[in-house]
Design a protein around this motif. Structure first.
Motif, PDB file in Angstrom:
ATOM      1  N   GLY A   1       0.783  -1.217   0.000  1.00 48.95           N
ATOM      2  CA  GLY A   1       0.000   0.000   0.000  1.00 48.95           C
ATOM      3  C   GLY A   1       0.828   1.286   0.000  1.00 48.95           C
ATOM      4  N   GLU A   2       0.144   2.344   0.301  1.00 47.72           N
ATOM      5  CA  GLU A   2       0.769   3.658   0.347  1.00 47.72           C
ATOM      6  C   GLU A   2       0.875   4.114   1.798  1.00 47.72           C
ATOM      7  N   PRO A   3       2.095   4.161   2.344  1.00 42.37           N
ATOM      8  CA  PRO A   3       2.237   4.542   3.757  1.00 42.37           C
ATOM      9  C   PRO A   3       1.740   5.952   4.054  1.00 42.37           C
ATOM     10  N   LEU A   4       1.750   6.833   3.027  1.00 39.64           N
ATOM     11  CA  LEU A   4       1.251   8.201   3.254  1.00 39.64           C
ATOM     12  C   LEU A   4      -0.247   8.212   3.536  1.00 39.64           C
ATOM     13  N   ALA A   5      -0.932   7.093   3.276  1.00 42.85           N
ATOM     14  CA  ALA A   5      -2.370   7.016   3.581  1.00 42.85           C
ATOM     15  C   ALA A   5      -2.612   6.960   5.093  1.00 42.85           C
ATOM     16  N   ARG A   6      -1.548   6.660   5.861  1.00 43.38           N
ATOM     17  CA  ARG A   6      -1.682   6.631   7.325  1.00 43.38           C
ATOM     18  C   ARG A   6      -1.507   8.044   7.865  1.00 43.38           C
ATOM     19  N   LYS A   7      -2.555   8.559   8.524  1.00 38.04           N
ATOM     20  CA  LYS A   7      -2.480   9.931   9.061  1.00 38.04           C
ATOM     21  C   LYS A   7      -1.430  10.038  10.167  1.00 38.04           C
ATOM     22  N   ASP A   8      -1.148   8.902  10.825  1.00 37.31           N
ATOM     23  CA  ASP A   8      -0.181   8.925  11.930  1.00 37.31           C
ATOM     24  C   ASP A   8       1.248   8.678  11.444  1.00 37.31           C
ATOM     25  N   LEU A   9       1.484   8.780  10.131  1.00 33.08           N
ATOM     26  CA  LEU A   9       2.827   8.480   9.613  1.00 33.08           C
ATOM     27  C   LEU A   9       3.922   9.306  10.300  1.00 33.08           C
ATOM     28  N   PRO A  10       3.732  10.648  10.498  1.00 34.52           N
ATOM     29  CA  PRO A  10       4.810  11.414  11.155  1.00 34.52           C
ATOM     30  C   PRO A  10       5.163  10.856  12.525  1.00 34.52           C
ATOM     31  N   GLU A  11       4.165  10.429  13.263  1.00 34.48           N
ATOM     32  CA  GLU A  11       4.417   9.866  14.591  1.00 34.48           C
ATOM     33  C   GLU A  11       5.202   8.551  14.482  1.00 34.48           C
ATOM     34  N   LEU A  12       4.812   7.729  13.520  1.00 32.60           N
ATOM     35  CA  LEU A  12       5.482   6.440  13.337  1.00 32.60           C
ATOM     36  C   LEU A  12       6.934   6.640  12.894  1.00 32.60           C
ATOM     37  N   VAL A  13       7.130   7.582  11.970  1.00 29.21           N
ATOM     38  CA  VAL A  13       8.490   7.883  11.503  1.00 29.21           C
ATOM     39  C   VAL A  13       9.332   8.399  12.665  1.00 29.21           C
ATOM     40  N   GLY A  14       8.760   9.329  13.423  1.00 26.55           N
ATOM     41  CA  GLY A  14       9.491   9.909  14.551  1.00 26.55           C
ATOM     42  C   GLY A  14       9.892   8.833  15.556  1.00 26.55           C
TER      43      GLY A  14
END
Ligand code: SF4
Ligand code: FES
Length: 355
Positions: free
Chosen positions: A66-79
């Motif tokens: 899928g597209e990871p940018l579809a996850r709204k919490d992506l910044p939190e997960l990346v951080g």
């Protein structure tokens, strides 16, 4: 928890955050039964997965879908992953990529479908080409290394020279030209995607020329079309050897396609610690090392080169995951692959969309 003999720690985690994706590529290797949004792991569980992976030895986290940018919490997960000291790689279609969403990311892999707009949009099933050009700009402006990923098949192999030129224009540091591997939707669309021998030969020459010409500018990696080879690919560099995949619903897999193997005993990170699953679950120990091999692999000199090939491919083509990969010309099942290659082409269908 007891470690299985010969099992090293993994160094890579493929975190499939979601199966949702704005594109509908017919070569997608995601499972035909996609995980819906309601079954995806929540933010806290993904963060726990990253904690456990880091404790297990993982240093590289590949955020995919899928597209990871579809996850709204992506910044939190990346951080969270970056805060653990992991190298964070974003594997994306580029749709929805903004400078803000690159915070904490170390490297971007951007998918491209073809050399020009009409071809690329046709393969993607949506108008995505312009957004990909903009995404490449965003990555370059952020000063991040960029890999352009292109899946090759019958519809775009003749354009590989144009694809190289496009990657140069996008400022890619690395171009990965990967012939289609037949899992998931790609397996379903195989007859439409299989290239001809002539296409592969021509593309191989174009790629070799480009590799020589651009050696100082852009690394070009070419992944072979394994059905057309005499020996299989060293899939995953060995089963349960280097990397693990966590699917959107928390299933922990030795490779992204392993869910197709019936009776594998896949376990879920909601039920059992990641380290226990890596070292001792039935799914991970089933084909680790060499003990599981039968002839002709067991006594073959190449077994440490290709590990007997791909377990998922063996299961899909023979019904037996412990069989020699039928791509191998030493396999008693090679005739299955030859019969597929002798079949005629069909129209490609686009994958389903999950929201
Ligand atoms: Fe590889 Fe097995 Fe074929 Fe030998 S027999 S080349 S180990 S797949
Ligand atoms: Fe699963 Fe090769 S794709 S082992």
């Amino acid at each position: 928890m007891g470690e299985a003999p010969g099992a090293d720690a993994p160094f890579g985690l493929l975190a499939e955050l979601t199966h949702r994706c704005p594109l509908r590529c017919g070569y997608c290797s995601n499972p035909v039964d996609l995980v819906g949004r309601g079954d995806e792991l929540d933010t806290a569980t993904w963060c726990s997965v990253f904690d456990q992976a880091r404790a297990l030895g993982v240093l590289q986290v590949h955020l995919s879908g899928g597209e990871p940018l579809a996850r709204k919490d992506l910044p939190e997960l990346v951080g969270h992953a970056a805060g653990l000291g992991c190298y964070v790689n974003l594997v994306t279609s580029g749709l929805g990529l903004t400078p803000e969403r690159l915070a904490g990311i170390d490297h971007v892999q951007l998918s491209v479908q073809d050399a020009d707009e009409a071809g690329a949009n046709r393969i993607a099933g949506v108008k995505a080409f312009g957004a990909k050009l903009r995404a490449a700009e965003v990555v370059r402006e952020a000063g991040l290394p960029l890999t352009v990923n292109v899946v090759l098949h019958r519809l775009n192999l003749d354009h590989v020279g144009g694809i190289v030129a496009l990657a140069e224009r996008m400022g890619a540091d690395r171009l990965e030209l990967a012939n289609t591997q037949y899992y998931g939707w790609a397996l379903r669309n195989r007859a439409a995607l299989l290239p001809t021998e002539e296409q592969l030969a021509r593309a191989g020459e174009v790629v070799a020329d480009a590799q020589a010409r651009l050696a100082q500018v852009m690394e070009i990696v070419y992944v072979i079309a394994d059905y057309h080879e005499a020996h299989p690919k060293p899939c995953m560099h060995g089963w349960g050897a280097r990397q693990l995949t966590v699917a959107p619903n928390g299933d922990v897999l030795p490779c992204p396609a392993a869910g197709v193997i019936e009776g594998l005993g896949v376990e879920n990170v909601r039920d059992r610690p990641l380290a226990d699953i890596w070292y001792s679950s039935p799914a991970f120990t089933a084909f680790r090392g060499y003990e599981w091999m039968r002839e002709p692999c067991r006594s073959c000199a190449r077994r440490e080169v290709d590990f007997g090939g791909c377990r998922c491919q063996a299961f899909q083509l023979t019904g037996d995951a412990a069989a020699t990969d039928p791509v191998c010309t030493l396999s008693p099942h090679r005739g299955v692959v030859d019969a597929i290659l002798a079949g005629g082409p069909t129209e490609v269908g686009h994958r389903a969309v999950v929201r």
